[in-house]
Design an enzyme around this catalytic site. Structure first.
Site, PDB file in Angstrom:
ATOM      1  N   CYS A 112       0.833  -1.205   0.000  1.00 14.30           N
ATOM      2  CA  CYS A 112       0.000   0.000   0.000  1.00 14.30           C
ATOM      3  C   CYS A 112       0.868   1.257   0.000  1.00 14.30           C
ATOM      4  O   CYS A 112       1.393   1.646   1.051  1.00 14.30           O
ATOM      5  CB  CYS A 112      -0.931  -0.003   1.218  1.00 14.30           C
ATOM      6  SG  CYS A 112      -1.940   1.475   1.346  1.00 14.30           S
ATOM      7  N   CYS A 130      -0.566   4.156   2.111  1.00 18.89           N
ATOM      8  CA  CYS A 130      -0.356   4.032   3.565  1.00 18.89           C
ATOM      9  C   CYS A 130       1.092   4.304   3.939  1.00 18.89           C
ATOM     10  O   CYS A 130       1.374   4.963   4.928  1.00 18.89           O
ATOM     11  CB  CYS A 130      -0.696   2.623   4.054  1.00 18.89           C
ATOM     12  SG  CYS A 130      -2.114   1.865   3.278  1.00 18.89           S
ATOM     13  N   ASP A 131       2.035   3.771   3.156  1.00 20.40           N
ATOM     14  CA  ASP A 131       3.435   3.743   3.599  1.00 20.40           C
ATOM     15  C   ASP A 131       4.369   4.687   2.849  1.00 20.40           C
ATOM     16  O   ASP A 131       5.510   4.875   3.275  1.00 20.40           O
ATOM     17  CB  ASP A 131       3.976   2.303   3.478  1.00 20.40           C
ATOM     18  CG  ASP A 131       3.169   1.326   4.326  1.00 20.40           C
ATOM     19  OD1 ASP A 131       2.637   1.765   5.363  1.00 20.40           O
ATOM     20  OD2 ASP A 131       3.068   0.144   3.967  1.00 20.40           O
TER      21      ASP A 131
END
Ligand code: NAP
Length: 304
Positions: free
Chosen positions: A131, A134-135
């Site tokens: 992701c 997200c990261d």
């Protein structure tokens, strides 16, 4: 006794929830995580109609959830652990109890495929990610590798250009699968370097990713690249373990339906990414959720 239990709260499930709650069916949607599905991991959606300037994945799904709830959809945060689908009444067991229903709609989606190479599992969450939204910010001014050549890999590589200093896109062929528009953008992005005809062999590191070992499938040459992050986007696999042996699945485990979204079992329907089909888009999932709702209403009317 419910009329309908919807399992999974992505675009297909939330659309079906909106339609069936609005049609005054007694319906509940079960979602083990936050409603929204995989779209929640998409930073920016620019091909969903009605948003000419694009919309964030989070905002789009939040709007879908709010709209469904406005018409009375109940969403419960429960994990389905067992399904008994063969009888006229279907029994759904969750981590919180057992519920009965006349019909079930499977909108349980798909999860990211794993490469299955050394270091992937060990370093998951420590530099290996599925992701970018997200990261991505963790990799500011660092080098990363993106594995895959589809829409997701290219879109996420482009997203990562906001943070990373250099992005290797590692693709096993010499042509991308992604649509032309994304290809053009990626080719024009200075930070992106394509490594064609290349497969990853091993992700290197102990407490964090330090590099990746790659093989050129045409020349056989093996090289190492220093990267601090590896983002894997090689497609998805369906979340169908729970229905194996109950409804017909294709050779990759996706649920087979007809164009009314009916599975091989009466009273059991499927829509969205979990279905065996060619196109996986938010718009197609929404359309299938709506179509399934009409089929379900018709099925319930015939039961009475
Ligand atoms: P995908 O289209 O299945 O592409 C997977 C990519 O990973 C392909 O390039 C494939 O290579 C490669 N790959 C597969 N297995 C591999 C392995 N073991 N090792 C190395 N490479 C491997 O998956 P996706 O990109 O996640 O897209 C899934 C669906 O969502 C598609 O229908 C896509 O159109 C849709 N989607 C749409 C959007 C959008 O509209 N904005 C965004 C994201 C996704 P090959 O090309 O050689 O097979």
């Amino acid at each position: 006794m419910y009329d309908l239990i919807i399992i999974g709260g992505g675009p297909a499930g939330l659309t079906a929830g909106l339609y069936t709650a609005r049609a005054r069916l007694k319906v509940v949607l079960l979602e083990m995580l936050a409603p929204g599905g995989q779209v929640l991991t998409t930073d920016w959606v620019e091909n969903y109609p009605g948003f000419p300037d694009g919309v964030s994945g989070f905002e789009l799904m939040d709007k879908m959830k709010t709209q469904a709830e406005k018409f009375g959809l109940t969403i419960k945060n429960e994990e389905v652990t067992r399904l008994d689908l063969s009888g006229e009444n279907k029994v759904v067991t969750t981590n919180k109890g057992t519920i009965e229903t006349k019909a079930v709609l499977l909108t349980c989606g798909a999860t990211w495929k794993k490469l299955g190479i050394d270091g992937e599992a060990l370093l998951a969450g420590k530099g290996v990610s599925y992701c970018a939204t997200c990261d991505g910010p963790f990799y500011t001014d660092q080098k990363v590798a993106v594995i895959g050549g589809g829409d997701t890999a290219v879109e996420e590589a482009l997203f990562l250009t906001r943070f990373a200093s250099h992005i290797y896109v590692v693709h096993r062929r010499d042509q991308l699968r992604a649509i032309k528009l994304l290809q053009e953008r990626a080719m024009a992005a200075e930070k992106i370097e394509f490594l064609w005809d290349t497969v990853p062999l091993k992700i290197i590191g102990n407490d964090g990713v330090e590099g990746i070992e790659l093989k050129n499938v045409k020349t056989g040459e093996i090289v190492q690249r220093d990267v601090q992050g590896v983002f894997i986007f090689i497609g998805t696999q369906p979340n169908t373990d729970i229905v194996k042996g109950q409804v017909d699945l294709d050779e990759n485990g996706f649920i087979i339906t007809n164009h009314h979204m009916e599975t091989s079992l009466a009273g059991v329907f499927a829509a969205g990414d979990v279905r065996a089909k060619l196109f996986r888009q938010i718009a197609t999932a929404v359309g299938e959720g709506a179509a399934a709702s009409y089929s379900i209403e018709r099925y319930l009317e015939n039961l009475e």
